[in-house]
Scaffold this motif. Sequence first.
Motif, PDB file in Angstrom:
ATOM      1  N   PHE A 138       6.694 -12.680  -0.964  1.00  0.00           N
ATOM      2  CA  PHE A 138       6.494 -11.236  -1.051  1.00  0.00           C
ATOM      3  C   PHE A 138       6.514 -10.706  -2.472  1.00  0.00           C
ATOM      4  N   THR A 139       7.030 -11.480  -3.417  1.00  0.00           N
ATOM      5  CA  THR A 139       7.068 -11.019  -4.814  1.00  0.00           C
ATOM      6  C   THR A 139       5.662 -10.918  -5.399  1.00  0.00           C
ATOM      7  N   ASN A 140       4.725 -11.697  -4.856  1.00  0.00           N
ATOM      8  CA  ASN A 140       3.351 -11.685  -5.363  1.00  0.00           C
ATOM      9  C   ASN A 140       2.458 -10.677  -4.650  1.00  0.00           C
ATOM     10  N   LYS A 141       3.000  -9.966  -3.668  1.00  0.00           N
ATOM     11  CA  LYS A 141       2.184  -9.055  -2.867  1.00  0.00           C
ATOM     12  C   LYS A 141       2.555  -7.604  -3.136  1.00  0.00           C
ATOM     13  N   SER A 142       1.558  -6.744  -3.105  1.00  0.00           N
ATOM     14  CA  SER A 142       1.793  -5.325  -3.355  1.00  0.00           C
ATOM     15  C   SER A 142       2.471  -4.684  -2.147  1.00  0.00           C
ATOM     16  N   PRO A 143       3.184  -3.566  -2.360  1.00  0.00           N
ATOM     17  CA  PRO A 143       3.806  -2.868  -1.228  1.00  0.00           C
ATOM     18  C   PRO A 143       2.789  -2.450  -0.166  1.00  0.00           C
ATOM     19  N   LYS A 144       1.593  -2.082  -0.580  1.00  0.00           N
ATOM     20  CA  LYS A 144       0.556  -1.686   0.373  1.00  0.00           C
ATOM     21  C   LYS A 144       0.162  -2.865   1.270  1.00  0.00           C
ATOM     22  N   GLN A 145       0.006  -4.037   0.649  1.00  0.00           N
ATOM     23  CA  GLN A 145      -0.363  -5.223   1.418  1.00  0.00           C
ATOM     24  C   GLN A 145       0.739  -5.588   2.407  1.00  0.00           C
ATOM     25  N   LYS A 146       2.001  -5.506   1.960  1.00  0.00           N
ATOM     26  CA  LYS A 146       3.129  -5.821   2.843  1.00  0.00           C
ATOM     27  C   LYS A 146       3.202  -4.840   4.007  1.00  0.00           C
ATOM     28  N   ARG A 147       2.933  -3.581   3.730  1.00  0.00           N
ATOM     29  CA  ARG A 147       2.986  -2.535   4.755  1.00  0.00           C
ATOM     30  C   ARG A 147       1.873  -2.720   5.797  1.00  0.00           C
ATOM     31  N   HIS A 148       0.664  -3.037   5.329  1.00  0.00           N
ATOM     32  CA  HIS A 148      -0.466  -3.184   6.246  1.00  0.00           C
ATOM     33  C   HIS A 148      -0.399  -4.457   7.087  1.00  0.00           C
ATOM     34  N   ASN A 149       0.348  -5.456   6.625  1.00  0.00           N
ATOM     35  CA  ASN A 149       0.460  -6.699   7.374  1.00  0.00           C
ATOM     36  C   ASN A 149       1.613  -6.703   8.366  1.00  0.00           C
ATOM     37  N   ARG A 150       2.316  -5.596   8.472  1.00  0.00           N
ATOM     38  CA  ARG A 150       3.441  -5.487   9.390  1.00  0.00           C
ATOM     39  C   ARG A 150       2.925  -5.300  10.823  1.00  0.00           C
ATOM     40  N   GLY A 151       3.635  -5.846  11.782  1.00  0.00           N
ATOM     41  CA  GLY A 151       3.327  -5.575  13.179  1.00  0.00           C
ATOM     42  C   GLY A 151       2.146  -6.366  13.733  1.00  0.00           C
ATOM     43  N   THR A 152       1.567  -5.829  14.810  1.00  0.00           N
ATOM     44  CA  THR A 152       0.471  -6.511  15.497  1.00  0.00           C
ATOM     45  C   THR A 152      -0.786  -5.657  15.476  1.00  0.00           C
ATOM     46  N   SER A 153      -1.893  -6.272  15.864  1.00  0.00           N
ATOM     47  CA  SER A 153      -3.172  -5.573  15.927  1.00  0.00           C
ATOM     48  C   SER A 153      -3.966  -6.158  17.087  1.00  0.00           C
ATOM     49  N   THR A 154      -5.143  -5.595  17.365  1.00  0.00           N
ATOM     50  CA  THR A 154      -5.987  -6.120  18.439  1.00  0.00           C
ATOM     51  C   THR A 154      -7.299  -6.634  17.858  1.00  0.00           C
ATOM     52  N   LEU A 155      -7.816  -7.669  18.489  1.00  0.00           N
ATOM     53  CA  LEU A 155      -9.099  -8.225  18.072  1.00  0.00           C
ATOM     54  C   LEU A 155     -10.229  -7.288  18.484  1.00  0.00           C
ATOM     55  N   VAL A 156     -11.325  -7.328  17.733  1.00  0.00           N
ATOM     56  CA  VAL A 156     -12.515  -6.566  18.116  1.00  0.00           C
ATOM     57  C   VAL A 156     -13.068  -7.180  19.407  1.00  0.00           C
ATOM     58  N   PRO A 157     -13.734  -6.386  20.256  1.00  0.00           N
ATOM     59  CA  PRO A 157     -14.172  -6.884  21.572  1.00  0.00           C
ATOM     60  C   PRO A 157     -14.998  -8.171  21.542  1.00  0.00           C
ATOM     61  N   GLN A 158     -15.858  -8.344  20.517  1.00  0.00           N
ATOM     62  CA  GLN A 158     -16.675  -9.558  20.454  1.00  0.00           C
ATOM     63  C   GLN A 158     -15.805 -10.799  20.279  1.00  0.00           C
ATOM     64  N   ASP A 159     -14.793 -10.705  19.384  1.00  0.00           N
ATOM     65  CA  ASP A 159     -13.904 -11.845  19.153  1.00  0.00           C
ATOM     66  C   ASP A 159     -12.972 -12.062  20.340  1.00  0.00           C
TER      67      ASP A 159
END
Length: 67
Positions: A33-54
Amino acid sequence: MPKLKTNSGAKKRFHVNKKGTVKFRKANARHNFTNKSPKQKRHNRGTSTLVPQDAKKVIKELFPYGA
């Protein structure tokens, strides 16, 4: 015909909801995490859903019985 096996890697990484959407955990949120920006760490938190095609592809190829 023998039973088909579910892909072992897929069942650890994906979860298929009732609607047919596929939920997954975002990548790059485990270490270094020392090499990653706070924005990147924040956006990678939690879960997401795949697009319908995938999602369709994952369900068809990796979950032979629809998860």
